[in-house]
Enzyme design. Structure first.
Site, PDB file in Angstrom:
ATOM      1  N   SER A 206      21.194 -31.535  14.620  1.00 32.81           N
ATOM      2  CA  SER A 206      21.467 -30.807  13.384  1.00 32.81           C
ATOM      3  C   SER A 206      20.245 -29.976  12.974  1.00 32.81           C
ATOM      4  CB  SER A 206      21.893 -31.791  12.293  1.00 32.81           C
ATOM      5  OG  SER A 206      22.442 -31.123  11.192  1.00 32.81           O
TER       6      SER A 206
ATOM      7  N   HIS B 239      29.836 -35.488  13.283  1.00 32.87           N
ATOM      8  CA  HIS B 239      28.436 -35.056  13.233  1.00 32.87           C
ATOM      9  C   HIS B 239      27.428 -36.195  13.346  1.00 32.87           C
ATOM     10  CE1 HIS B 239      25.523 -31.884  12.334  1.00 32.87           C
ATOM     11  NE2 HIS B 239      24.938 -32.664  11.429  1.00 32.87           N
TER      12      HIS B 239
ATOM     13  N   ASP C  86      33.434 -32.101  13.754  1.00 31.05           N
ATOM     14  CA  ASP C  86      32.236 -32.004  12.920  1.00 31.05           C
ATOM     15  C   ASP C  86      32.566 -31.166  11.681  1.00 31.05           C
ATOM     16  OD1 ASP C  86      29.719 -31.270  11.818  1.00 31.05           O
ATOM     17  OD2 ASP C  86      28.768 -31.496  13.775  1.00 31.05           O
TER      18      ASP C  86
END
Length: 281
Positions: free
Chosen positions: A150, A259, A226
């Site tokens: 991320s 995620h 996600d």
């Protein structure tokens, strides 16, 4: 002279998972980091793989949640993970939002007050921390790779591409791949770097790759479930920039994965083997 303090160490798959802190001259703050030393490190220096975590995470997150030590022990890879921002300083507004300030350093060198005094995460990750690691742990300076998740995926792509003489391999999980074009990146870059968007490009992988290509394939894994994929991550922008630049990249889309670290656990072995194939073991 001791350059870092041991917080704790734990035997793990024949190696040692440790947590440490030191006084950072770059960040003008105490900084924490974790190191997994595989069993092979008892015999001599081993390749080192730096992991950059995402928003709100710490130096502990990857070591506790990813389940990477078993494969690192097999491959003979040292794993190093820094914290995601300075924490022993108090700045106005540094805890007001979860996606900016403490725990959200975005791996840039801030130029705007008050952040510029301490938030130098780019220099910290790319220069100061590796110097400490190579001087005090059995790590090979000629065999370094970098990856992240991320916000940390963004950091890994940027730091890897800007320092191709240091990092021989790059990969990312669900990276913020075009931060100049997404709300997370725009908020962070405005706050840390100012409103002049030309200054953002040095920290945007989709812009950097047009001029700086990694000689090895960049691996990216992304879940289709996600919730941040379309609005915040935008991996298709990075892939298109790689196509234009001639950069080898593999974007793997995984149906139904989200995620979080269950996703990372599922594919972390692939990433470690991706790096070990380049760095050796």
């Amino acid at each position: 002279m001791t350059t870092h303090e041991t917080i704790s160490e734990h035997r793990c798959f024949g190696g040692v998972q440790g947590y440490y802190k030191h006084a950072s001259s770059v960040c003008q703050s105490s900084m924490r980091f974790s190191v997994y030393q595989p069993p092979q490190a008892q015999l001599g220096p081993v390749p080192v793989l730096y992991y950059l975590a995402g928003l709100t995470c710490t130096e502990e997150t990857f070591a506790i949640k990813a389940g990477a030590q078993r494969i690192a022990a097999e491959l003979g890879l040292m794993l190093v993970a820094p914290d995601t921002s300075p924490r022993d300083v108090s700045l106005a507004g540094d805890t007001a939002d979860w996606d900016f300030g403490r725990g959200a350093g975005f791996y840039v060198d801030a130029t705007e007050a008050p952040w510029s005094a301490h938030y130098k995460m780019y220099q910290y990750v790319s220069e100061e921390l590796p110097a400490l690691i190579h001087s005090t742990f059995p790590a090979r300076a000629d065999a370094q790779g970098i990856f992240g998740h991320s916000m940390g995926g963004h950091g890994a792509l940027v730091i890897g591409l800007r320092n191709l003489d240091r990092y021989r391999s790059i990969s990312a999980f669900a990276p913020i791949a075009a931060p100049s074009h997404c709300p997370w990146g725009q908020k962070a870059f405005t706050g840390y770097l100012g409103a002049d968007q030309s200054r953002w490009l040095a920290y945007d992988a989709s812009a950097l790759v047009l001029d700086q290509q990694c000689p090895t394939r960049i691996l990216i894994d992304q879940g289709t479930a996600d919730p941040f994929l379309a609005k915040q991550l935008m991996p298709e922008r990075f892939v298109e920039a790689c196509r234009l630049a001639g950069q080898k990249v593999e974007l793997r889309m995984h149906a139904a994965y989200d995620h979080g670290y269950y996703f990372i656990q599922s594919y972390v072995e692939d990433h470690l083997r991706h790096h070990a194939a380049v760095l050796g073991g």
